[in-house]
Design a protein around this motif. Structure first.
Motif, PDB file in Angstrom:
ATOM      1  N   MET A 195       0.947  -1.247   0.098  1.00  0.00           N
ATOM      2  CA  MET A 195      -0.101   0.021  -0.100  1.00  0.00           C
ATOM      3  C   MET A 195       0.839   1.050   0.017  1.00  0.00           C
ATOM      4  O   MET A 195       2.071   1.335   0.588  1.00  0.00           O
ATOM      5  CB  MET A 195      -0.875   0.030   1.220  1.00  0.00           C
ATOM      6  CG  MET A 195      -1.796  -1.225   1.280  1.00  0.00           C
ATOM      7  SD  MET A 195      -3.267  -1.187  -0.033  1.00  0.00           S
ATOM      8  CE  MET A 195      -4.382   0.204   0.730  1.00  0.00           C
ATOM      9  N   TRP A 196       0.235   2.390  -0.493  1.00  0.00           N
ATOM     10  CA  TRP A 196       1.018   3.791  -0.515  1.00  0.00           C
ATOM     11  C   TRP A 196       0.187   4.404   0.512  1.00  0.00           C
ATOM     12  O   TRP A 196      -0.852   4.813   0.529  1.00  0.00           O
ATOM     13  CB  TRP A 196       0.805   4.309  -1.920  1.00  0.00           C
ATOM     14  CG  TRP A 196       1.279   3.379  -2.845  1.00  0.00           C
ATOM     15  CD1 TRP A 196       0.920   2.574  -3.920  1.00  0.00           C
ATOM     16  CD2 TRP A 196       2.714   3.727  -3.849  1.00  0.00           C
ATOM     17  NE1 TRP A 196       1.728   2.041  -4.699  1.00  0.00           N
ATOM     18  CE2 TRP A 196       2.908   2.628  -4.793  1.00  0.00           C
ATOM     19  CE3 TRP A 196       3.718   4.571  -3.295  1.00  0.00           C
ATOM     20  CZ2 TRP A 196       3.861   2.721  -5.485  1.00  0.00           C
ATOM     21  CZ3 TRP A 196       4.941   4.365  -4.041  1.00  0.00           C
ATOM     22  CH2 TRP A 196       4.907   3.618  -5.003  1.00  0.00           C
ATOM     23  N   GLN A 197       1.127   5.281   1.387  1.00  0.00           N
ATOM     24  CA  GLN A 197       0.778   6.190   2.286  1.00  0.00           C
ATOM     25  C   GLN A 197       1.030   7.648   1.906  1.00  0.00           C
ATOM     26  O   GLN A 197       2.270   8.036   1.498  1.00  0.00           O
ATOM     27  CB  GLN A 197       1.479   5.984   3.364  1.00  0.00           C
ATOM     28  CG  GLN A 197       1.101   6.867   4.740  1.00  0.00           C
ATOM     29  CD  GLN A 197       2.011   6.726   6.104  1.00  0.00           C
ATOM     30  OE1 GLN A 197       2.949   5.975   5.825  1.00  0.00           O
ATOM     31  NE2 GLN A 197       1.383   6.734   6.916  1.00  0.00           N
ATOM     32  N   THR A 199       0.704  11.702   2.534  1.00  0.00           N
ATOM     33  CA  THR A 199       0.554  12.585   3.552  1.00  0.00           C
ATOM     34  C   THR A 199       0.581  14.229   2.988  1.00  0.00           C
ATOM     35  O   THR A 199       1.353  14.197   1.973  1.00  0.00           O
ATOM     36  CB  THR A 199       1.587  12.651   4.606  1.00  0.00           C
ATOM     37  OG1 THR A 199       1.502  11.166   4.985  1.00  0.00           O
ATOM     38  CG2 THR A 199       1.410  13.498   5.738  1.00  0.00           C
ATOM     39  N   PRO A 209      -2.707  13.672   7.326  1.00  0.00           N
ATOM     40  CA  PRO A 209      -2.546  12.234   6.827  1.00  0.00           C
ATOM     41  C   PRO A 209      -3.839  12.071   5.472  1.00  0.00           C
ATOM     42  O   PRO A 209      -5.055  12.412   5.738  1.00  0.00           O
ATOM     43  CB  PRO A 209      -3.092  11.321   7.768  1.00  0.00           C
ATOM     44  CG  PRO A 209      -2.813  11.984   9.263  1.00  0.00           C
ATOM     45  CD  PRO A 209      -2.790  13.420   8.846  1.00  0.00           C
ATOM     46  N   GLY A 211      -4.302   9.223   3.869  1.00  0.00           N
ATOM     47  CA  GLY A 211      -4.849   7.777   3.870  1.00  0.00           C
ATOM     48  C   GLY A 211      -3.832   6.859   2.992  1.00  0.00           C
ATOM     49  O   GLY A 211      -2.978   7.262   2.693  1.00  0.00           O
ATOM     50  N   MET A 212      -3.967   5.484   3.184  1.00  0.00           N
ATOM     51  CA  MET A 212      -3.388   4.353   2.454  1.00  0.00           C
ATOM     52  C   MET A 212      -4.091   3.997   1.102  1.00  0.00           C
ATOM     53  O   MET A 212      -5.482   3.985   1.151  1.00  0.00           O
ATOM     54  CB  MET A 212      -3.353   3.253   3.296  1.00  0.00           C
ATOM     55  CG  MET A 212      -2.660   3.537   4.628  1.00  0.00           C
ATOM     56  SD  MET A 212      -1.019   3.897   4.710  1.00  0.00           S
ATOM     57  CE  MET A 212      -0.364   2.143   4.109  1.00  0.00           C
ATOM     58  N   HIS A 213      -3.440   3.820   0.064  1.00  0.00           N
ATOM     59  CA  HIS A 213      -4.127   3.701  -1.384  1.00  0.00           C
ATOM     60  C   HIS A 213      -3.537   2.494  -1.807  1.00  0.00           C
ATOM     61  O   HIS A 213      -2.057   2.251  -1.822  1.00  0.00           O
ATOM     62  CB  HIS A 213      -3.825   4.906  -2.029  1.00  0.00           C
ATOM     63  CG  HIS A 213      -4.423   6.269  -1.301  1.00  0.00           C
ATOM     64  ND1 HIS A 213      -5.609   6.686  -1.887  1.00  0.00           N
ATOM     65  CD2 HIS A 213      -3.788   7.156  -0.686  1.00  0.00           C
ATOM     66  CE1 HIS A 213      -6.003   7.733  -0.927  1.00  0.00           C
ATOM     67  NE2 HIS A 213      -4.785   8.055  -0.297  1.00  0.00           N
ATOM     68  N   ARG A 245       6.214   4.245   0.877  1.00  0.00           N
ATOM     69  CA  ARG A 245       5.930   2.791   0.966  1.00  0.00           C
ATOM     70  C   ARG A 245       7.145   2.009   1.449  1.00  0.00           C
ATOM     71  O   ARG A 245       8.197   2.157   1.058  1.00  0.00           O
ATOM     72  CB  ARG A 245       5.566   2.571  -0.591  1.00  0.00           C
ATOM     73  CG  ARG A 245       5.267   0.813  -1.004  1.00  0.00           C
ATOM     74  CD  ARG A 245       5.002   0.858  -2.433  1.00  0.00           C
ATOM     75  NE  ARG A 245       4.150   0.005  -2.836  1.00  0.00           N
ATOM     76  CZ  ARG A 245       4.233  -0.604  -4.065  1.00  0.00           C
ATOM     77  NH1 ARG A 245       5.115  -0.350  -5.111  1.00  0.00           N
ATOM     78  NH2 ARG A 245       3.363  -1.501  -4.424  1.00  0.00           N
ATOM     79  N   ARG A 250      11.123   8.134   1.020  1.00  0.00           N
ATOM     80  CA  ARG A 250       9.633   8.497   0.660  1.00  0.00           C
ATOM     81  C   ARG A 250       9.854   9.549  -0.440  1.00  0.00           C
ATOM     82  O   ARG A 250      10.830  10.331  -0.683  1.00  0.00           O
ATOM     83  CB  ARG A 250       8.956   9.083   1.816  1.00  0.00           C
ATOM     84  CG  ARG A 250       9.576  10.480   2.311  1.00  0.00           C
ATOM     85  CD  ARG A 250       8.649  10.871   3.735  1.00  0.00           C
ATOM     86  NE  ARG A 250       9.370  11.960   4.102  1.00  0.00           N
ATOM     87  CZ  ARG A 250       8.896  12.801   5.269  1.00  0.00           C
ATOM     88  NH1 ARG A 250       7.653  12.184   5.822  1.00  0.00           N
ATOM     89  NH2 ARG A 250       9.187  13.715   5.710  1.00  0.00           N
TER      90      ARG A 250
END
Length: 278
Positions: A195-197, A199, A209, A211-213, A245, A250
């Motif tokens: 998952m990709w975070q 911010t 934040p 979310g996670m994608h 990730r 990042r």
């Protein structure tokens, strides 16, 4: 910096050395062609650029077909030999290093021992100021039992080094006319943290934040994210987007603003779909 174009600028190109085989009047010739590429996926087309004094030009045109072998790293000596003499000088196929495979679809044999070899039927001839580009449709392919490493031409001939490691996420971010934030990112593959975070980082204040994608089918990130209602969109160009990730470094991107010209309607072929610009 200069606008002058060096005469040997083309040597900065990096390519795989090709061996082109042509058959004509009962004879077979092999020549080296540095500019050998695949130029279309479906159907698969291969192209070779041949110089004005190359005897293989008339041979290829007369036959309407050719074969192309992309050299393996242990074929440097053969590539040098095949590019040093013309078919009018000597029968190069008499060399022990020239081992020809039996064609399956065309009448033109192919040089064995390379990364791959393809049989091609000529589909396009593109005259250029000096060279001529011959584009053939691949009608048969020959792959070695054990994958070979390519011979690389970059001025001189080189072998490949270790794979270039991917350790960082690279990201871009754009505020769209509908108010969502489009985020795109690539990075090293990971099975433990796919998952990709995302911010949003204001110039002052705590991170927000987003979310996670989930990754796309290619493993990349391309998503439109609704922004929190309290977000002042006029201030977004001063923000940055951070994409993380796994353990990769990042990615960081400024927020650009997408213009929406009057009367312009984006269509799917304008890269609005994941993978459309690949």
């Amino acid at each position: 910096m200069t606008r002058d174009i060096p005469g040997d600028l083309w040597k900065r190109l990096t390519s795989t050395v090709g061996l082109v085989v042509t058959g004509h009047d009962g004879t077979t010739n092999v020549m080296s062609a540095e500019w050998s590429y695949f130029v279309n996926k479906q159907p698969l087309y291969a192209a070779v650029a041949l110089g004005p004094r190359t005897a293989s030009r008339r041979r290829l045109e007369a036959a309407g077909e050719f074969s192309l072998t992309l050299c393996a790293e242990d074929q440097a000596a053969l590539a040098d030999f095949a590019g040093s003499f013309s078919v009018t000088d000597v029968d190069k196929t008499s060399s022990d290093l020239v081992r020809l495979g039996t064609p399956e679809v065309t009448a033109t044999p192919w040089v064995t021992g390379g990364v791959l070899a393809v049989e091609c039927r000529l589909r396009r001839t593109v005259p250029l100021p000096a060279h001529t580009l011959y584009v053939g449709e691949v009608v048969a392919a020959h792959l070695p039992d054990d994958p070979a490493r390519p011979l690389v031409k970059h001025g001189g001939m080189h072998t490949l080094g270790a794979p270039a490691p991917r350790t960082a996420v690279v990201a871009a971010a754009q505020l769209r006319p509908d108010g969502t934030l489009r985020v795109a990112a690539t990075g090293p593959a990971t099975e433990t943290a796919p998952m990709w975070q995302v911010t949003l980082q204001p110039p002052d204040g705590p991170p927000i934040p987003l979310g996670m994608h989930a990754p796309s089918s290619h493993g990349d990130l391309l998503t439109d994210i609704p922004l929190p209602p309290e977000t002042d969109r006029s201030l977004l160009p001063a923000h940055h987007v951070l994409v993380a990730r796994g353990r990769a470094t990042r990615g960081r991107a400024a927020v650009s603003v997408e213009a929406s010209p009057a009367g312009h309607h984006r269509t799917p072929d304008e890269a609005t779909l994941p993978g459309a610009a690949r």
